[in-house]
Motif scaffolding. Structure first.
Motif, PDB file in Angstrom:
ATOM      1  N   PRO A  85       2.608   8.024  -8.293  1.00  0.00           N
ATOM      2  CA  PRO A  85       1.803   8.048  -7.065  1.00  0.00           C
ATOM      3  C   PRO A  85       1.393   6.645  -6.663  1.00  0.00           C
ATOM      4  O   PRO A  85       1.207   5.765  -7.500  1.00  0.00           O
ATOM      5  CB  PRO A  85       0.594   8.901  -7.460  1.00  0.00           C
ATOM      6  CG  PRO A  85       0.467   8.713  -8.938  1.00  0.00           C
ATOM      7  CD  PRO A  85       1.881   8.567  -9.448  1.00  0.00           C
ATOM      8  N   LEU A  86       1.280   6.448  -5.363  1.00  0.00           N
ATOM      9  CA  LEU A  86       0.823   5.149  -4.876  1.00  0.00           C
ATOM     10  C   LEU A  86      -0.643   4.951  -5.234  1.00  0.00           C
ATOM     11  O   LEU A  86      -1.442   5.900  -5.175  1.00  0.00           O
ATOM     12  CB  LEU A  86       1.000   5.061  -3.357  1.00  0.00           C
ATOM     13  CG  LEU A  86       2.456   5.069  -2.859  1.00  0.00           C
ATOM     14  CD1 LEU A  86       2.481   5.065  -1.342  1.00  0.00           C
ATOM     15  CD2 LEU A  86       3.218   3.881  -3.402  1.00  0.00           C
ATOM     16  N   ARG A  91      -8.074   0.998  -5.079  1.00  0.00           N
ATOM     17  CA  ARG A  91      -7.521   0.400  -6.287  1.00  0.00           C
ATOM     18  C   ARG A  91      -6.360  -0.512  -5.929  1.00  0.00           C
ATOM     19  O   ARG A  91      -5.361  -0.586  -6.625  1.00  0.00           O
ATOM     20  CB  ARG A  91      -7.040   1.494  -7.243  1.00  0.00           C
ATOM     21  CG  ARG A  91      -8.147   2.354  -7.798  1.00  0.00           C
ATOM     22  CD  ARG A  91      -8.971   1.609  -8.807  1.00  0.00           C
ATOM     23  NE  ARG A  91      -8.152   1.071  -9.871  1.00  0.00           N
ATOM     24  CZ  ARG A  91      -8.578   0.182 -10.743  1.00  0.00           C
ATOM     25  NH1 ARG A  91      -9.803  -0.297 -10.643  1.00  0.00           N
ATOM     26  NH2 ARG A  91      -7.784  -0.262 -11.708  1.00  0.00           N
ATOM     27  N   ALA A  92      -6.493  -1.224  -4.797  1.00  0.00           N
ATOM     28  CA  ALA A  92      -5.396  -2.084  -4.346  1.00  0.00           C
ATOM     29  C   ALA A  92      -5.101  -3.197  -5.347  1.00  0.00           C
ATOM     30  O   ALA A  92      -3.982  -3.647  -5.480  1.00  0.00           O
ATOM     31  CB  ALA A  92      -5.733  -2.683  -2.984  1.00  0.00           C
ATOM     32  N   VAL A  93      -6.114  -3.691  -6.059  1.00  0.00           N
ATOM     33  CA  VAL A  93      -5.925  -4.755  -7.043  1.00  0.00           C
ATOM     34  C   VAL A  93      -5.952  -4.121  -8.430  1.00  0.00           C
ATOM     35  O   VAL A  93      -6.994  -3.630  -8.868  1.00  0.00           O
ATOM     36  CB  VAL A  93      -7.024  -5.826  -6.923  1.00  0.00           C
ATOM     37  CG1 VAL A  93      -6.822  -6.898  -7.971  1.00  0.00           C
ATOM     38  CG2 VAL A  93      -7.015  -6.426  -5.522  1.00  0.00           C
ATOM     39  N   PRO A  94      -4.824  -4.085  -9.164  1.00  0.00           N
ATOM     40  CA  PRO A  94      -4.802  -3.432 -10.471  1.00  0.00           C
ATOM     41  C   PRO A  94      -5.535  -4.256 -11.517  1.00  0.00           C
ATOM     42  O   PRO A  94      -5.728  -5.459 -11.372  1.00  0.00           O
ATOM     43  CB  PRO A  94      -3.306  -3.326 -10.782  1.00  0.00           C
ATOM     44  CG  PRO A  94      -2.688  -4.450 -10.020  1.00  0.00           C
ATOM     45  CD  PRO A  94      -3.507  -4.603  -8.774  1.00  0.00           C
ATOM     46  N   PRO A 186       0.180   5.792 -12.964  1.00  0.00           N
ATOM     47  CA  PRO A 186      -1.241   5.515 -12.732  1.00  0.00           C
ATOM     48  C   PRO A 186      -1.976   5.174 -14.023  1.00  0.00           C
ATOM     49  O   PRO A 186      -1.723   5.762 -15.082  1.00  0.00           O
ATOM     50  CB  PRO A 186      -1.764   6.819 -12.122  1.00  0.00           C
ATOM     51  CG  PRO A 186      -0.797   7.869 -12.577  1.00  0.00           C
ATOM     52  CD  PRO A 186       0.529   7.183 -12.671  1.00  0.00           C
ATOM     53  N   THR A 187      -2.894   4.229 -13.933  1.00  0.00           N
ATOM     54  CA  THR A 187      -3.753   3.885 -15.054  1.00  0.00           C
ATOM     55  C   THR A 187      -4.929   4.858 -15.104  1.00  0.00           C
ATOM     56  O   THR A 187      -5.087   5.722 -14.236  1.00  0.00           O
ATOM     57  CB  THR A 187      -4.278   2.456 -14.905  1.00  0.00           C
ATOM     58  OG1 THR A 187      -5.093   2.383 -13.714  1.00  0.00           O
ATOM     59  CG2 THR A 187      -3.130   1.468 -14.771  1.00  0.00           C
ATOM     60  N   GLU A 194      -8.469   8.727  -8.085  1.00  0.00           N
ATOM     61  CA  GLU A 194      -7.883   9.899  -7.442  1.00  0.00           C
ATOM     62  C   GLU A 194      -8.768  11.122  -7.624  1.00  0.00           C
ATOM     63  O   GLU A 194      -8.945  11.930  -6.700  1.00  0.00           O
ATOM     64  CB  GLU A 194      -6.489  10.158  -8.023  1.00  0.00           C
ATOM     65  CG  GLU A 194      -5.777  11.373  -7.466  1.00  0.00           C
ATOM     66  CD  GLU A 194      -5.451  11.246  -5.993  1.00  0.00           C
ATOM     67  OE1 GLU A 194      -5.093  12.283  -5.395  1.00  0.00           O
ATOM     68  OE2 GLU A 194      -5.539  10.132  -5.447  1.00  0.00           O
ATOM     69  N   ALA A 195      -9.347  11.287  -8.824  1.00  0.00           N
ATOM     70  CA  ALA A 195     -10.258  12.412  -9.054  1.00  0.00           C
ATOM     71  C   ALA A 195     -11.490  12.303  -8.157  1.00  0.00           C
ATOM     72  O   ALA A 195     -11.967  13.310  -7.610  1.00  0.00           O
ATOM     73  CB  ALA A 195     -10.672  12.451 -10.523  1.00  0.00           C
TER      74      ALA A 195
END
Length: 418
Positions: A85-86, A91-94, A186-187, A194-195
């Motif tokens: 998933p994108l 969370r644009a910066v990991p 996903p991390t 996402e939740a």
């Protein structure tokens, strides 16, 4: 075959991205190692490819190419949208762990892609030449002079090279497909984001469901009250009957419009609405409708509400609407007093009526009215408090909403505690 072609394209993309690192490393090695006789051997080139791996990893750690790699893997059938998933917008910066995993992915993708790209460039022309040996006189002597391969087996060798290339490309694409979810997936922070997004969406739908409940209950209660009152005076007061029918028509049309708006919001999300939720600025219309339904409402105080925050003004309107709806159902024949006071810190709403002899039990009590219970829950989320009940023969609803956000009310402010 479509998946194989897409994965092959993904490998060639890795080869193209790896080329600058490889050429830079090769140039440094050429300058560092005198002589060029040994560069015809593939070993130095493989060495240059291996030495370029730290540069590839360092660029990922500095430039953050995670989102691009995820999009490329999804588009070229290396990873499915469910497994890759994108990242959420928030969370644009990991984080560091995600970047390190992406760095490992970039090294594997580019290095394996470089090998597949080299094979793609070398094998098809060589296979074509081997296939042409039986048909081109003299080609076998010049090509296979130093080889133990018989000329008769040259076409079979060419076909074997092509088949081997396809098998190798398929295996390399399959390897990347297996590595993509653990390295690009996903991390823990992505899953948490996402939740939270899903929880916010469910909360928004629950809020819209409550809005739908309040709107429909109030409108149907007003219509039922107007119809009952008109039936009682049908033969003696035709003018009132006409007024009641007109009020029923207006209330029904308003309910249908608001119902359509809220259903659109529930179906398509909050941004798809056709109109804003009512606020305290529309309180006079609400009172007129309640009076037309037979409720004797007196507005004793209404402070300026045009500068209230939107959420506070909308909730204030719903509080008044739900309170009047409850009185329409339980105590329509008794006068009601309404006060709406606002200062710089909070908004307070008070609704009172005389319970009358023997009428206390019919009025809504804490925990006994789903609409008022829902109001109390939403008021608590805004940092305020709401209570209602009978005292000395009078029923009273009181709500307080702070204009500035505060922590949600504690257990003592729940409906059961009032």
């Amino acid at each position: 075959m479509t998946r194989l072609r897409r994965r092959w394209a993904h490998l060639l993309l890795g080869a193209a991205l790896c080329l600058p690192y490889y050429l830079l490393t090769l140039a440094v090695l050429v300058l560092a190692v005198p002589g060029d006789d040994g560069w015809r051997d593939p070993v130095p080139h493989l060495l240059a490819l291996a030495v370029s791996a730290p540069l590839i990893a360092a660029c990922e750690l500095l430039l953050d190419l995670r989102l691009l790699q995820i999009r490329a893997a999804r588009a070229l059938s290396v990873g499915s949208p469910q497994l890759l998933p994108l990242p959420a917008e928030g969370r644009a910066v990991p984080d560091g762990a995600a970047r390190r995993r992406t760095a490992v992915w970039n090294v594997i993708h580019l290095e394996v892609g470089a090998l597949a790209g080299a094979a793609t460039v070398i094998v098809p022309p060589l296979a074509a030449v081997l296939l042409a040996v039986p048909f081109v006189p003299g080609l076998a002597g010049s090509l296979l002079a130093d080889s133990a391969l018989p000329a008769a087996l040259a076409p079979a060798a060419g076909l074997s090279l092509l088949a081997g290339l396809l098998i190798a490309v398929g295996a390399a694409g399959g390897l990347l497909a297996r590595l993509a979810p653990p390295l690009l997936g996903p991390t823990a922070a992505d899953r948490l984001a996402e939740a939270e997004r899903l929880a916010a969406g469910l909360a928004a739908r629950c809020r819209l469901g409550l809005e739908l409940h309040h709107s429909v209950v109030h409108s149907l209660g007003a219509v039922a009250s107007q119809a009952a009152t008109a039936r009682k005076v049908l033969g003696s007061d035709p003018a009132f009957v006409r007024s009641a029918l007109s009020a029923i028509e207006q209330t029904s049309l308003q309910a249908v419009a608001e119902l359509g708006t809220l259903l659109g919001l529930l179906r398509d999300g909050e941004e798809a609405g056709t109109g804003p939720a009512p606020t305290l600025a529309e309180l006079p219309d609400l009172l007129d409708g309640s009076r037309a339904a037979g409720l004797r409402v007196r507005l004793e105080r209404l402070d300026a509400v045009d500068r209230l925050p939107g959420a506070i003004s909308r909730e204030g309107y719903r509080i008044v609407q739900e309170g009047l709806s409850s009185l329409l159902r339980h105590a329509r024949d008794r006068p009601v007093r309404l006060t709406v006071a606002a200062d710089r810190t909070e908004l307070t709403i008070t609704i009172e009526n005389a319970a009358g002899a023997g009428g206390v039990g019919a009025l809504p009590r804490p925990g006994g009215d789903p609409g008022l219970d829902g109001v109390a829950e939403r008021v608590a989320l805004l940092g305020g408090a709401a209570r209602w009940g009978t005292d000395n023969g009078r029923w009273r609803l009181f709500a307080r909403l702070p204009l500035q956000p505060r922590p949600a009310a504690g257990p003592d402010d729940t409906p059961a505690a009032r």
